[in-house]
Design a protein around this motif. Structure first.
Motif, mmCIF file in Angstrom:
data_model
loop_
_atom_site.group_PDB
_atom_site.id
_atom_site.type_symbol
_atom_site.label_atom_id
_atom_site.label_comp_id
_atom_site.label_asym_id
_atom_site.label_seq_id
_atom_site.Cartn_x
_atom_site.Cartn_y
_atom_site.Cartn_z
ATOM 1 N N SER A 156 9.650 11.528 -8.883
ATOM 2 C CA SER A 156 8.201 10.765 -9.052
ATOM 3 C C SER A 156 7.702 10.866 -10.150
ATOM 4 N N ALA A 157 8.106 11.515 -11.173
ATOM 5 C CA ALA A 157 7.663 11.661 -12.574
ATOM 6 C C ALA A 157 7.690 10.215 -13.224
ATOM 7 N N LEU A 158 8.575 9.481 -12.609
ATOM 8 C CA LEU A 158 8.518 7.955 -12.982
ATOM 9 C C LEU A 158 7.340 7.261 -13.321
ATOM 10 N N PHE A 159 6.232 7.674 -12.161
ATOM 11 C CA PHE A 159 4.984 7.142 -12.060
ATOM 12 C C PHE A 159 3.894 7.979 -13.049
ATOM 13 N N ALA A 160 4.358 8.715 -13.855
ATOM 14 C CA ALA A 160 3.375 9.130 -14.727
ATOM 15 C C ALA A 160 2.377 8.146 -15.290
ATOM 16 N N PRO A 161 1.196 8.507 -15.393
ATOM 17 C CA PRO A 161 0.287 7.398 -15.586
ATOM 18 C C PRO A 161 -0.070 7.123 -17.200
ATOM 19 N N PHE A 162 0.973 6.928 -18.019
ATOM 20 C CA PHE A 162 1.005 6.671 -19.287
ATOM 21 C C PHE A 162 0.491 5.267 -19.686
ATOM 22 N N GLU A 202 0.701 -0.980 0.002
ATOM 23 C CA GLU A 202 -0.147 0.028 0.002
ATOM 24 C C GLU A 202 0.853 1.240 -0.034
ATOM 25 N N GLN A 203 2.117 1.010 0.735
ATOM 26 C CA GLN A 203 3.001 2.256 0.665
ATOM 27 C C GLN A 203 3.475 2.533 -0.666
ATOM 28 N N ALA A 204 3.549 1.445 -1.437
ATOM 29 C CA ALA A 204 4.386 1.742 -2.680
ATOM 30 C C ALA A 204 3.179 2.237 -3.648
ATOM 31 N N VAL A 205 1.933 1.894 -3.353
ATOM 32 C CA VAL A 205 0.932 2.364 -4.299
ATOM 33 C C VAL A 205 0.666 3.994 -4.189
ATOM 34 N N ARG A 206 0.621 4.262 -2.799
ATOM 35 C CA ARG A 206 0.675 5.799 -2.355
ATOM 36 C C ARG A 206 1.728 6.531 -2.966
ATOM 37 N N ALA A 207 2.831 6.027 -2.926
ATOM 38 C CA ALA A 207 3.920 6.828 -3.503
ATOM 39 C C ALA A 207 4.077 7.325 -4.977
ATOM 40 N N MET A 208 3.045 6.409 -5.639
ATOM 41 C CA MET A 208 2.770 6.843 -7.286
ATOM 42 C C MET A 208 1.693 7.880 -7.320
ATOM 43 N N LEU A 209 0.967 8.098 -6.497
ATOM 44 C CA LEU A 209 -0.251 9.103 -6.830
ATOM 45 C C LEU A 209 0.087 10.602 -6.130
ATOM 46 N N PRO A 210 0.254 11.622 -6.742
ATOM 47 C CA PRO A 210 0.195 12.744 -6.029
ATOM 48 C C PRO A 210 -0.992 12.947 -5.023
ATOM 49 N N ALA A 211 -0.745 13.540 -3.804
ATOM 50 C CA ALA A 211 -1.632 13.626 -2.859
ATOM 51 C C ALA A 211 -2.932 14.160 -3.324
ATOM 52 N N ARG A 223 3.879 6.503 -29.383
ATOM 53 C CA ARG A 223 3.892 6.212 -27.944
ATOM 54 C C ARG A 223 4.405 7.383 -26.959
ATOM 55 N N GLU A 224 4.699 7.273 -25.757
ATOM 56 C CA GLU A 224 4.838 8.478 -24.893
ATOM 57 C C GLU A 224 6.264 8.240 -24.184
ATOM 58 N N ALA A 225 6.673 9.253 -23.520
ATOM 59 C CA ALA A 225 8.087 9.319 -22.843
ATOM 60 C C ALA A 225 8.078 9.971 -21.528
ATOM 61 N N ILE A 226 8.916 9.678 -20.713
ATOM 62 C CA ILE A 226 9.226 10.213 -19.396
ATOM 63 C C ILE A 226 10.623 10.829 -19.512
ATOM 64 N N VAL A 227 10.755 12.021 -18.838
ATOM 65 C CA VAL A 227 12.250 12.392 -18.748
ATOM 66 C C VAL A 227 12.465 12.849 -17.410
ATOM 67 N N LEU A 228 13.316 12.088 -16.655
ATOM 68 C CA LEU A 228 13.763 12.594 -15.277
ATOM 69 C C LEU A 228 14.845 13.316 -15.189
ATOM 70 N N VAL A 229 14.837 14.315 -14.388
ATOM 71 C CA VAL A 229 15.964 15.194 -14.089
ATOM 72 C C VAL A 229 16.303 15.003 -12.656
ATOM 73 N N PRO A 230 17.312 15.304 -12.091
ATOM 74 C CA PRO A 230 17.619 15.252 -10.795
ATOM 75 C C PRO A 230 17.029 16.404 -9.911
ATOM 76 N N GLU A 231 16.778 17.446 -10.301
ATOM 77 C CA GLU A 231 16.120 18.545 -9.550
ATOM 78 C C GLU A 231 15.630 19.395 -10.426
ATOM 79 N N ILE A 232 14.276 19.630 -10.663
ATOM 80 C CA ILE A 232 13.571 20.305 -11.683
ATOM 81 C C ILE A 232 13.949 21.978 -11.563
ATOM 82 N N ALA A 233 14.098 22.265 -10.190
ATOM 83 C CA ALA A 233 14.298 23.845 -10.110
ATOM 84 C C ALA A 233 15.730 24.197 -10.388
#
Ligand SMILES: [Zn+2]
Ligand SMILES: [Zn+2]
Length: 744
Positions: free
Chosen positions: A315-321, A96-105, A256-266
């Motif tokens: 957490s963008a890795l969990f974008a619901p594509f 359940e903890q892993a499921v929660r981590a995937m969704l923005p609050a 198809r769709e793509a995800i780009v992860l960056v270390p710290e977006i700011a």
């Protein structure tokens, strides 16, 4: 209806780490899917949970019936439920903890609704001229509304329309009642970029031969439409981002769709802008400072396929594509990809797993690959693509080492600034070029020490010395954030000779201001960048040349591209080298190469001055030559000899308690329970106090477990830290860290 599953497996919002079976009522069988949020009876009350699976039958008798589905569509697509299960198993946390981590609050709470606006347009076939005539001279406002609508053509937003026509909603209403105008509520996304800078669209750049080869490899992997991992090892300035952009374009062409992860977006505004300017609306940027409404809309845009690229931190890795084709992990070696609270996942590694499950290509990019990723290339698990030269015929910066021991014995120097460095800074100031000075420690001084009795001001809550912040006139603990007023005399012997020792960015700034009184100097670290737009404003002042010398911590180490920076000064290259952590050498190498990479990014050649007290240290020597391969060989040999990652897998178990005795007793009891269960060949070290033995009044003990199969080890550890079988010890917090990034 008979062939639809009749049992739902549900995890509830409790850390029980168990799936509960419920009967699906007949009326819900057609609608209920994996990922739905549902209300279920639980004990004497009811709870909300997620459906994580369905089945034909259950091993449990007398099942209760599920009550109802919350919301219109399943919140988490089934592909992510599968990934959550893997995360829970591998990283030893509750499902359940892993499921929660995937969704923005804001999505999880389910209270936010899409924003709707009223739109109005002329009924087709209405004769505008005739209607205007009917209005005559008396119904001027009514006529104005009709004129705006006719001029605009199509539907327009009602608020805008009434403002434009200087009319009221009541007037619009009379037109609706008369059947001349039609209205409808439509969803309008909250736009996080509204009012921001205008982004100019860009076209693909021409590629160098090396970039072309790398892109061809990635394209081939995409065209196979199966899983595959490519490590793109490109020196700083070699044009990795352009390769990412063209690979993404290819992925979108495939539908198809793509995800780009960056270390710290700011901290990577320039990179993010490049993505936005190439792909416009198709991109969703998941900033940490989005409002709840914006975050909800961005998530929904991705979920509904209206955005095809998600860019963000971990957490963008969990974008619901649903049709994921490519995951790019930029600066794959960065530690920020590892989450330091449960679930303690590493987004880079989970990206590889998501790619495997969903048949997507995973592209890991960096100038300084982590030992783990490069090792995986050697094992043949990942493909390797290389960019060994910079784009636009720029040269790699010239590296120069300055021995600070020799410097200290010479006359005419200043503290912390070698004569060579001062001379080069002066030349830059004379020529209108820019300098970056790097020191990975904020504050003014690292310690306050009494010259007489040796007293060191130490945080009362942590086992760490206070850092002296001169501007704020206080001592601050960088572990817990506690601050006290800087003492004027030694609290122990009352001697007024208490002095600061060691150096932080604030001291560098003070000395630089004295040495170069006419230069415009700015400092960039987490102390000076607390205001909302401080980071962006400082960077734009630097870009425009208003600032000549920029001083900073690792905040300025990556991603910055300023053509006029021709000098980088690394003030104390050996600072992180002697930390009690097996990755200290790797981190130092990465930081030096990344910081050096900020020099010479334009037409002018760059120069890097590396000041050190240990000039012959092999890590510094490899960094000076920018020789990753030699560094890797030497470092891997050491790790293999000591059986450290990547040669062996590792897990750490941490114990935190209000007293040292309790922490140590719990750790001993844990060892007694786990030791008989470990496979032969698995090594267990500890319990021992952590290198930082106390933080926030919590004493820290740890175990290190190495070797064997990490999956088997996870199976052994998981029941000890989750669910009903978990090991418990009064007042002790226990957590498991699989593949830890740091042991401090
Ligand atoms: Zn003293
Ligand atoms: Zn503290």
């Amino acid at each position: 209806m008979a062939d639809l599953p009749s049992i739902a497996k549900v995890v509830v919002n409790l850390a029980l780490d168990r799936e509960f079976d419920y009967r699906i009522p007949e009326r819900l069988r057609g609608q209920l899917r994996v990922g739905c949020r549902v209300w279920v009876p639980f004990g004497r009350s009811s709870r909300i949970g997620y459906v994580v699976g369905v089945a034909e039958k259950s091993t449990w008798p007398d099942l209760k019936e599920l009550m109802r589905i919350e919301g219109e569509q399943e919140q988490i697509p089934e592909n992510l439920i599968t990934l959550a299960r893997w995360i829970a198993d591998y990283y030893c946390c509750a499902h359940e903890q892993a499921v929660r981590a995937m969704l923005p609050a804001v999505v999880r709470h389910g209270k936010m609704k899409p924003r709707q606006h009223l739109f109005a347009w002329l009924r087709p076939g209405v004769d505008v001229a005739a209607e205007l005539e009917k209005c005559g001279a008396r119904a001027k406002k009514r006529a104005a509304v009709l004129q705006v609508l006719a001029r605009h053509g199509g539907a327009c937003e009602a608020g805008w329309l009434t403002r434009e026509a200087e009319a009221t909603p009541a007037i619009l209403n009379t037109l609706v009642k008369a059947g001349i105008v039609l209205t409808e509520h439509r969803v309008v996304d909250r736009d996080p970029n509204a009012g921001g800078d205008i982004v100019l669209p860009t076209r693909p750049l021409e590629l160098t031969p090396e970039q072309t080869t790398a892109l061809a490899r990635i394209t081939a992997a995409l065209d196979r439409r199966g899983p595959g991992v490519i490590l793109l090892h490109g020196v700083t300035g070699s044009g990795k981002t352009e390769v990412y952009l063209q690979a993404i374009a290819r992925c979108l062409e495939q539908g198809r769709e793509a995800i780009v992860l960056v270390p710290e977006i700011a901290l990577t505004p320039q990179t993010v802008e490049r993505f936005r300017s190439r792909f416009g609306d198709r991109i969703s940027v998941l900033h940490s400072h989005l409002s709840d409404g914006e975050r909800f809309d961005e998530w929904t845009r991705i979920r509904n396929g209206r955005a095809q690229i998600a860019v963000g931190a971990r957490s963008a890795l969990f974008a619901p594509f649903q049709k994921l084709g490519l995951v790019v992990v930029d600066e794959e070696h960065e530690t920020t990809y590892k989450q330091d609270e449960a679930p303690r996942y590493n987004a880079r590694d989970v990206a590889v797993v998501r790619g495997k499950f969903e048949g997507a290509t995973v592209l890991l990019g960096t100038a300084t690959p982590s030992l783990e990723s490069f090792y995986n290339c050697q094992l043949g698990k990942y493909e390797l693509a290389r960019l060994s030269s910079r784009v636009d015929h720029q040269l790699m910066p010239a590296m120069e080492l300055v021995d600070q021991r020799a410097e200290a014995s010479q006359k005419g120097g200043a503290p912390l600034f070698s004569r060579r460095l001062m001379q080069l800074i002066r030349e830059r100031l004379d020529n209108g070029e820019q300098t970056i000075l790097f020191l990975n420690r904020r504050g003014f001084a690292t310690q306050m020490i009494c010259q007489k009795c040796g007293f060191v001001a130490t945080c009362e809550h942590c086992s760490a010395a206070y850092t002296y912040h001169k501007q704020a006139a206080h001592l601050a603990c960088h572990l817990c954030g506690a601050t006290i007023r800087a003492p004027e005399a030694c609290p122990q012997c009352r001697d007024p000779e208490i002095r600061d020792a060691g150096t932080g960015t604030e001291k560098i700034e003070t000395i630089a201001a004295k040495l170069f009184p006419k230069a415009a100097i700015a400092r960039m670290d987490s102390d000076s960048m607390t205001a909302k737009h401080a980071h962006r404003d400082t960077l734009s002042a630097f870009r425009s040349g208003k600032i000549q010398i920029l001083i900073g911590t690792q905040m300025i180490a990556k991603g910055l591209h300023f053509p006029k920076v021709t000098l980088v000064g690394i003030m104390a290259a050996d600072m992180g080298l002697h930390l009690p952590d097996f990755r200290a050498g790797e981190r130092t190498f990465q930081l030096l190469v990344q910081v050096a990479g900020r020099a010479g990014r334009g037409d002018l050649p760059g120069r890097v001055i590396v000041q050190t007290y240990t000039p012959f240290h092999p890590v510094l020597q490899f960094a000076m030559r920018q020789d990753y391969d030699a560094f890797y060989r030497e470092e891997l040999t050491t790790r293999q000899a000591l059986n450290f990652p990547p040669a062996a897998h590792m897990a750490a178990v941490h114990f935190r308690a209000p007293s040292e005795m309790v922490a140590s007793a719990a750790a001993e009891a844990f060892v007694a329970r786990i030791k008989p269960q470990l496979d032969p060949g698995v090594e267990l070290f500890g319990p021992m106090p952590a290198p930082i033995a106390k933080v926030r009044n919590q004493y820290r003990y740890q175990l290190m477990i190495r070797g064997g199969s990490i999956l088997r080890l996870g199976q052994t550890l998981r029941p000890l830290v989750t669910g009903a079988t978990a090991f418990r010890h009064e007042d002790v917090e226990i957590h498991v860290d699989i593949d830890p990034q740091s042991l401090l």
